[in-house]
Structure formats: structure tokens, C-alpha cells
Scaffold this active site. Sequence first.
Site, PDB file in Angstrom:
ATOM      1  N   LYS A 177     -55.775  79.359  -4.749  1.00  0.00           N
ATOM      2  CA  LYS A 177     -55.190  80.892  -5.082  1.00  0.00           C
ATOM      3  C   LYS A 177     -54.117  80.766  -6.322  1.00  0.00           C
ATOM      4  O   LYS A 177     -53.168  79.944  -6.244  1.00  0.00           O
ATOM      5  CB  LYS A 177     -54.486  81.402  -3.747  1.00  0.00           C
ATOM      6  CG  LYS A 177     -54.073  83.077  -4.021  1.00  0.00           C
ATOM      7  CD  LYS A 177     -53.670  83.501  -2.517  1.00  0.00           C
ATOM      8  CE  LYS A 177     -53.281  84.937  -2.717  1.00  0.00           C
ATOM      9  NZ  LYS A 177     -52.812  85.621  -1.400  1.00  0.00           N
ATOM     10  N   SER A 210     -54.967  89.640   0.454  1.00  0.00           N
ATOM     11  CA  SER A 210     -54.827  89.400  -0.862  1.00  0.00           C
ATOM     12  C   SER A 210     -55.515  88.129  -1.277  1.00  0.00           C
ATOM     13  O   SER A 210     -55.920  88.061  -2.681  1.00  0.00           O
ATOM     14  CB  SER A 210     -53.358  89.363  -1.336  1.00  0.00           C
ATOM     15  OG  SER A 210     -52.653  87.945  -0.961  1.00  0.00           O
ATOM     16  N   SER A 237     -53.273  88.027   4.761  1.00  0.00           N
ATOM     17  CA  SER A 237     -53.939  87.735   3.441  1.00  0.00           C
ATOM     18  C   SER A 237     -54.916  86.651   3.544  1.00  0.00           C
ATOM     19  O   SER A 237     -55.430  86.076   2.615  1.00  0.00           O
ATOM     20  CB  SER A 237     -52.983  87.665   2.422  1.00  0.00           C
ATOM     21  OG  SER A 237     -52.392  88.808   2.309  1.00  0.00           O
TER      22      SER A 237
END
Length: 485
Positions: A79, A154, A178
Site C-alpha cells: 500500500k 482505503s 480499511s
Amino acid sequence: MSLLDNTLQELHNKLNAKELSVLELVNQTFKMISERDGRVGAYLTLNEEGARNAARRLDDKLAAGEERGLLFGLPAGIKDNIVTEGLRTTCASQFLSNFNPVYDATVTRKLREADAITLGKLNMDEFAMGGSNENSSFHPVHNPWDLDRVPGGSSGGSAAAVAAGEAYFTLGSDTGGSIRQPASYCGVVGLKPTYGLVSRFGLVAFASSLDQIGPVTKNVEDSAYVLQAIAGYDKMDSTSADVQIPDYLSSLTGDIRGLRIAVPKEYMGEGIDASVKEKVMSALKVLEDLGAVWEEVSLPHTDYAVATYYLLASSEASSNLARFDGVRYGVRAENPSNLLDLYHESRSQGFGPEVKRRIMLGTYALSSGYYDAYYLQAQKVRTLIKRDFDQVFEKYDVIIGPTAPTTAFKLGSQVDDPLTMYLNDILTIPVSLAGVPAISIPCGLADGLPVGLQIIGKAFDESAVLRVAHAYEQHTDHHKQRPTL
């Protein structure tokens, strides 16, 4: 059988047996990315040269008979809010579009020491603020199951990359759901560890008392492998917990006889889609047939969780993002008239609307005259939410419910309605506020879209969470279903 259908252990065995070279595996993965990511949008930065060089070194290590790491040769995506030395880390924000870190996050270093290979950096909501991955300042991520739908956020890029076969596992971060919510929407496995189990050093902070790094994988066994590699105390992280790390793989026994399951009535009530509820009830029947028992319980302060979370997380965000001022690193506004103008213009140009919204909310909640009414009150309610979990865990081993109230929604359908967007995290936020571990695993399809089952455990009892998830997985085929791209 496609390589994508192999577990990490099966790939590891093929590599060690020299049935497949690391370079071949990496090349095949980049081929898949080139074929699919134009439609999915999971990656922001690719590490093709670095990954191939690392693959050659690992092939040489194998040929020389040297000792190999737990994740030897396995290609992973990271990420884009986890810093990687020499590899652009943007947090999907224009503010950091030119940021190349000079050091690795602890988890990145641990993956390298375990001989994993970094494929690239994954798309996300800007600074991890969002629940649909539509807040990326570069481009949205599309759900591989239906390209017109969101992948969740996210960590939408982390989940979509695994679902689309563009990585064998990924790392995401979970502040209020997330990792788990996008795992639910994309039909993969997402684990949020106990707060403090995995080092946050090198994770660009959103809300420091909530952020936690965790794995996104195709199945539960893979999740245990990755957690084994990244968990552990880190002196570089002041919130890191100095606890003994068990052998997570040994907990995957398949035996859950006598397990006591709590099902909160608040997680199965109003607002939960009927098809989602049906899949969760079917999952409970599977666990019941395996010897577990379940009862309905109450987590009475659940209704206050969303308001509590957004006050606390936004307050911490307003403090953490103060460092982005256009002076030290990141994008700087051109030709400011003075220092205050530099701050104002750099932030106006660099931050997107959702980030600005949360900074303003957090700054207001922390301001003189409002601190006691909002921030302090939210901290007290957070304590009550944690006590709800503590009381349930006095009698039960795990808590089970849906991960998200619905399946993935259409791109653009909620982007102009922040409150509705925030409510999509109503089932994951309480877990984050309590700091306990939870995993989302696939439990079927509703109208062709994945539904996630959330299994919540006691603090630092990831072994129990993984054991229950694995037992369920061994008696169903939901985790083997793949989207057609």
C-alpha cells in the site's frame, strides 16, 4: 491449474523444488498486471527493474543452497502509505507525488528479510481517508468483480490486486476498517491485527491510535504466513507491543469443537442488507455443524462508534498532517508571497477534498472551547465501546458478524454523500476503537458480488481468529471463487 490458484506454501514448494524460478514467477505476475491493471487501477508505481533484480539474486541464492526466508520468492504489493526506500511513496496524494523515501518501513524490511519481492505500490484513498478508493488523487480503483463498482477503501488497491491476480499477497493499513471492508467487497481475506502487534514505523500516519498494518491474501493460510513474517516488537515504534509471537500456522487445526461464538444483535439489525444477513447466518450454520455454539449478544454502544471514530480519527489526522507544509518535503507552491501563504497554497494545491474535510473537522474538535465537548467526550465513549468487547469476551471466544452492511456499491453513487459513505464502516469501526484483531473472509456471493464474514478476537489472540476462519474455509469453497476479467 493456474499459478494464481496456488497457496503461498504451494508456490514456495515449487520454487524450492526448482519447478519454477523466481524470475519466471515475477515475470508472469508483471504480465498479469500489464494485461489487467489498465482496467483495475490497483497500482500507482511499479518496481519492475528492482523486482527482477531481486528475483535474480534469489534464484542465485537457491542455486547456491543458501538458507531461504519464510516468503522466499513471493511477489507482493505494498500500500502506498508504507514507505519503501528509493521507491516512490505518494499516499495517493498530489502533496507527495515526488516523494522518494530514504528508508524502509519496518514491515517492508521484514518482507525483504523473508525474501519476498516488492512488485510496486498500491492505490488507495488519499492519506487513507475514504471507504471507496474514489479519493485517490491519481485515479480510482475498480472492483475486479464488477468494474463499475468500488473495491472499498482505503486499501482498495491492496484488495483489488489480490482479487485480480496482480499480486500473490499485499499489505494494507486499517484505521477504521480499511483492510477488512475492501477485502469483503473484493472477495479476499483481510486481517487487521491487534493494535501494536505489527510495527507502524514507516507507515505514514493518519490516526496514530488506530492505524495498523495487515495482510490481504487469497486464503487464511496465506494470511497466517504473512502475519508470521511481519509481526513482532519494534523499538522504532513507541506503540509496538512487546509480546511473544506464536506460530500462527500451527493454530490452523480445523478443530473448533466447543468454540463459543457471540453474534451482536447490533451487527444483524436495521441497515444490514437481507442477502448479507442470509450469508452470515449460513456461515454460522457451517460453524455450528463443526461443533461451535453461538448466541446473540449486545454491544450497546455500537450506535455511537461512527461519530466517536470520526471525531478521534479526524483530530489525530489534523495533528499528523500538520507536517505537510511545503517546507521540508513534498510539493511546494510556487511564488508564495510569505510563509503563511506558502503553507496555505501548498496545502490547498496538495490535499484533496476529503483530506481537507477531515483536517477541518479535527482542528475544530481540538480547538479551545470545543475540546471537552467533542474530543474528550469521544475518548470516553471509546472506553465504553472497548468495555463492551471486554465484557463479551469474558464469556465468548470470538465475535462474528458481517464485515460490511452491503456488497460493493456503484462508483460515484456515494462520493457526494460523505455521511452515507462513513456509515459503510459501521461494523468495522468498533473493532478498531477497541484495538482488537479481526479478519474478513469470503462467505458467498449476493447478486454476483462477494460478501464478507468478520471474525473478531480477543487482543493478541490472532491464533483463535485464524483458526476459526481456517476451519470455515476448509468446509466451503467461497475463497476459491475468482472474478472474470
